[in-house]
Write an enzyme that holds these catalytic residues in place. Structure first.
Site, PDB file in Angstrom:
ATOM      1  N   TRP A  99       0.831  -1.214   0.000  1.00 19.95           N
ATOM      2  CA  TRP A  99       0.000   0.000   0.000  1.00 19.95           C
ATOM      3  C   TRP A  99       0.858   1.253   0.000  1.00 19.95           C
ATOM      4  CZ3 TRP A  99      -4.401  -1.260  -1.748  1.00 19.95           C
ATOM      5  CH2 TRP A  99      -5.018  -2.454  -1.373  1.00 19.95           C
ATOM      6  N   ASP A 166      -1.372   6.836   6.303  1.00 14.08           N
ATOM      7  CA  ASP A 166      -2.433   5.899   5.954  1.00 14.08           C
ATOM      8  C   ASP A 166      -2.608   4.988   7.175  1.00 14.08           C
ATOM      9  OD1 ASP A 166      -3.978   3.783   5.083  1.00 14.08           O
ATOM     10  OD2 ASP A 166      -2.764   3.325   3.310  1.00 14.08           O
ATOM     11  N   LYS A 190     -11.481  -2.030   7.586  1.00 15.42           N
ATOM     12  CA  LYS A 190     -10.641  -2.913   8.381  1.00 15.42           C
ATOM     13  C   LYS A 190     -11.054  -2.870   9.860  1.00 15.42           C
ATOM     14  CE  LYS A 190      -8.286  -3.424   4.572  1.00 15.42           C
ATOM     15  NZ  LYS A 190      -7.356  -2.447   4.094  1.00 15.42           N
TER      16      LYS A 190
HETATM   17  C1  LIG Z   1      -6.874  -2.017   2.642  1.00 11.91           C
HETATM   18  C2  LIG Z   1      -5.848  -0.940   2.620  1.00 11.91           C
HETATM   19  C3  LIG Z   1      -5.829   0.057   1.632  1.00 11.91           C
HETATM   20  C4  LIG Z   1      -6.802   0.066   0.486  1.00 11.91           C
HETATM   21  O1  LIG Z   1      -8.018   0.526   0.887  1.00 11.91           O
HETATM   22  P1  LIG Z   1      -9.221   0.766  -0.146  1.00 11.91           P
HETATM   23  O2  LIG Z   1     -10.244   1.422   0.733  1.00 11.91           O
HETATM   24  O3  LIG Z   1      -9.622  -0.559  -0.662  1.00 11.91           O
HETATM   25  O4  LIG Z   1      -8.733   1.661  -1.218  1.00 11.91           O
HETATM   26  C5  LIG Z   1      -4.865   1.040   1.724  1.00 11.91           C
HETATM   27  N1  LIG Z   1      -3.976   1.056   2.719  1.00 11.91           N
HETATM   28  C6  LIG Z   1      -3.952   0.109   3.675  1.00 11.91           C
HETATM   29  C7  LIG Z   1      -2.923   0.180   4.759  1.00 11.91           C
HETATM   30  C8  LIG Z   1      -4.888  -0.914   3.655  1.00 11.91           C
HETATM   31  O5  LIG Z   1      -4.881  -1.853   4.611  1.00 11.91           O
END
Ligand SMILES: *Cc1c(COP(=O)(O)O)cnc(C)c1O
Length: 355
Positions: A99, A166, A190
């Site tokens: 990511w 993030d 998540k």
């Molecule tokens: C799941 C995840 C993403 C992607 O998220 P989306 O909402 O599907 O775009 C980005 N960064 C991390 C750390 C993730 O776990």
């Protein structure tokens, strides 16, 4: 058979979140009309957004001068919105996983990107610590929890430039010093709500500094001005997020959640380290509390498929590892009860006895 949900995302949510949302889908706030069938501009739904924002601020102890937004597009759209709004000349990125790498790739479309460090050559098994953040960068971007590789940055870093994080997969898992960050974002699926809503916590004063034109929908200021109501927000996931936030508050807030998360992770990591069949993949000091990755020890490699099958037969769901790591990944998000981790540990011990 009882199922234990170790899915990496979308993933387990508190039972209250599921039940309350289900009820509201039929009858929202005693209106006799379902949550999916009302205007987002009604007073009753405005109250949901207001309370969700207030609980974000309370639980994370967000200082004055920050806005909390609920947007669409997932964390992946933030990979592009962040540089669109913040990158004038140069940005710094820490490459700690898939990511983080994707975020960095988007930023390259907007200006110079300095990768300050990367653990890619070690298949992202650790978090690099020795690096220099260029002081002339517009911001420094990190991924606090690497969902796929099971590593996590456990502290709030000091950065000489605006820190952007993030936090898709570890938001609300521990107390965070928000004042150290300029912007925090994440997909909700998540640790907070069903897929469809993205949260953004942004320090207002970092915006409005780039010279480029920003399309209305991609400009954070649009959503600050309209309180996440510029267009129709993801009503149902926001409602569900509010239920999770209330659940967190009732549990005792983030200190309490953090303690429980550490207990769960300790329980499983201890078993991984003790059990002769398994070994962890992430460097010990960087082990994630949310995504626990492990593989068969070298001399038991051929038992991998057998263990997976055995675990499935015992009710374990979602423990197959991501293809880039192999083996197993147990996601131990906030809503996963300790009892589920114990069930997995028991399964590992039983499998060990058979071999
Ligand atoms: C799941 C995840 C993403 C992607 O998220 P989306 O909402 O599907 O775009 C980005 N960064 C991390 C750390 C993730 O776990």
């Amino acid at each position: 058979m009882k199922k234990y949900n170790f899915n990496a995302g979308p993933s387990i949510l508190p039972h209250e979140t599921v039940v309350n949302t289900m009820k509201a889908m039929e009858d929202f706030a005693g209106t006799g009309i379902g949550l999916m069938e009302i205007s987002h501009r009604t007073k009753d739904f405005q109250a949901v957004v207001d309370e969700a924002v207030a609980l974000f601020k309370e639980l994370l102890n967000i200082p004055e001068g920050y806005s909390v937004l609920f947007l669409g597009g997932g964390a992946s759209l933030q990979f592009c919105m962040v540089p669109f709004n913040l990158l004038e000349k140069k940005a710094a990125y820490l490459n700690t996983g898939t990511w983080a790498n994707k975020a960095q790739k988007e930023a390259r479309l907007f200006g110079e990107v300095v990768e300050v460090a990367s653990s890619k050559d070690a298949n992202y098994t650790f978090i690099p610590k020795d690096y220099v953040i260029p002081t002339d960068a517009d911001y420094f971007h990190i991924t606090t929890n690497n969902t796929i590789f099971g590593t996590e940055i456990h502290t709030d870093l000091d950065s000489p430039v605006t820190l952007v994080a993030d936090m898709s997969s570890d938001i609300f898992s521990r107390p965070v010093d928000v004042s150290k960050y300029g912007l925090i974002y994440g997909g909700a699926q998540k640790n907070l709500a069903p897929a469809g809503v993205t949260f953004v916590i942004v320090k207002d004063e970092i915006l409005g500094k780039v010279s480029r034109q920003i399309p209305t929908m991609l400009d954070y200021r649009t959503h600050i001005k309209d309180g996440s109501m510029f267009n129709t927000p993801p009503v149902l996931p926001i409602y569900a997020a509010l239920q999770t936030l209330k659940w967190l508050k009732n549990l005792g807030g983030l200190e309490a959640m953090y303690r429980i998360n550490r207990e769960k992770a300790d329980l499983l990591y201890s078993e991984i380290d003790r059990n002769k069949l398994f070994k962890g993949t992430a460097a010990k000091e960087d082990r994630s509390l949310m995504n626990i990755c492990f593989v068969m020890n070298d001399e038991y490699k051929e038992l991998e498929a057998d263990f997976l099958q055995f675990a499935v037969s015992r009710g374990m769901v979602g423990i197959k590892g991501h293809r880039s790591v192999g083996g197993f990944r147990a996601s131990t998000y906030n809503a996963l009860p300790k009892e589920a981790v114990q069930a997995l540990v028991d399964t590992m011990q039983e499998f060990e006895k058979q071999h």
